[in-house]
Scaffold this active site. Structure first.
Site, short mmCIF file in Angstrom:
data_model
loop_
_atom_site.label_atom_id
_atom_site.label_comp_id
_atom_site.label_asym_id
_atom_site.label_seq_id
_atom_site.Cartn_x
_atom_site.Cartn_y
_atom_site.Cartn_z
N ASP A 181 0.87 -1.18 0.00
CA ASP A 181 0.00 0.00 0.00
C ASP A 181 0.91 1.23 0.00
O ASP A 181 2.13 1.12 -0.20
CB ASP A 181 -1.00 -0.04 1.17
CG ASP A 181 -0.36 0.14 2.53
OD1 ASP A 181 0.89 0.22 2.61
OD2 ASP A 181 -1.10 0.20 3.53
N CYS A 199 2.87 -3.46 4.02
CA CYS A 199 2.06 -2.30 4.42
C CYS A 199 2.76 -1.67 5.62
O CYS A 199 3.95 -1.91 5.83
CB CYS A 199 0.60 -2.69 4.70
SG CYS A 199 0.33 -3.84 6.06
N THR A 241 2.37 -2.10 8.96
CA THR A 241 2.76 -3.09 9.97
C THR A 241 2.94 -4.49 9.38
O THR A 241 3.51 -5.36 10.05
CB THR A 241 1.66 -3.21 11.04
OG1 THR A 241 0.44 -3.59 10.37
CG2 THR A 241 1.46 -1.90 11.79
N HIS A 253 8.81 -24.87 8.17
CA HIS A 253 7.76 -25.56 8.93
C HIS A 253 6.36 -25.28 8.42
O HIS A 253 5.48 -26.12 8.57
CB HIS A 253 7.83 -25.15 10.42
CG HIS A 253 9.00 -25.74 11.14
ND1 HIS A 253 9.10 -25.76 12.51
CD2 HIS A 253 10.13 -26.35 10.68
CE1 HIS A 253 10.24 -26.35 12.86
NE2 HIS A 253 10.89 -26.70 11.76
N HIS A 277 5.29 -31.83 9.66
CA HIS A 277 5.06 -30.50 9.10
C HIS A 277 3.97 -30.54 8.01
O HIS A 277 3.13 -29.65 7.94
CB HIS A 277 6.36 -29.92 8.52
CG HIS A 277 7.42 -29.69 9.55
ND1 HIS A 277 7.15 -29.19 10.81
CD2 HIS A 277 8.75 -29.91 9.52
CE1 HIS A 277 8.26 -29.10 11.50
NE2 HIS A 277 9.26 -29.54 10.75
#
Ligand code: RB5
Length: 146
Positions: A8, A65, A67, A98, A135
């Site tokens: 963004d 973005c 965060t 994983h 996994h």
């Protein structure tokens, strides 16, 4: 490696820096915006990038973005997305080994773009431990049909 890239407005400069690096590494990068720092809604970019990644086997997506939180939430709306928000190289390594993540999300207001490059390199150069049955089993349990 085919990489779909998106941000963004908050992640625009970070994305541009990362894009230069990835192209320099020889990756095939498809930039789906943002193309400037005008306000844009992160879910629109996240959905577009994620849809491309899941339609193209072997491709990866990177979303940035402020965060990384909004991008990861929106990306994981797609049932075939496994988007991982990473703030260091260890998280990037584990997200691949994983969790078989196919989308990397980062926050431009959380880490600097130099670290972002290191995180992306680690993510793209680490394989899923598909020989470890535990996994595979756990990854297959992530998406529920609710
Ligand atoms: C935009 O101001 C900010 O909310 C966005 O970049 C992101 O951090 C959302 O999760």
């Amino acid at each position: 490696m085919r990489i779909y890239l998106g941000s963004d407005h908050a992640g625009y400069a970070f994305k541009e820096n990362l894009q230069k690096h990835l192209k320099g590494q020889g990756h095939s990068v498809v930039d789906l915006g943002a193309f400037n720092e005008d306000d844009v809604d992160y879910p629109d970019i996240a959905h577009e990038v994620t849809d491309k990644v899941v339609e193209n086997p072997g491709a990866y997506g990177i979303l940035i973005c402020g965060t990384g939180i909004g991008m990861s939430m929106a990306s994981n709306d797609n049932k075939r997305a496994r988007a991982a928000l990473c703030t260091d190289e260890h998280m990037a390594e584990m997200a691949r080994k994983h969790n078989n993540a196919n989308m990397l999300c980062m926050g431009a207001r959380v880490i600097d773009s130099g670290l972002g490059i290191k995180i992306a390199d680690k993510f793209l150069n680490t394989e899923f431990e598909s020989h470890e049955e535990r996994h595979v089993r756990r990854v297959n349990k992530i998406k529920r049909n609710v």
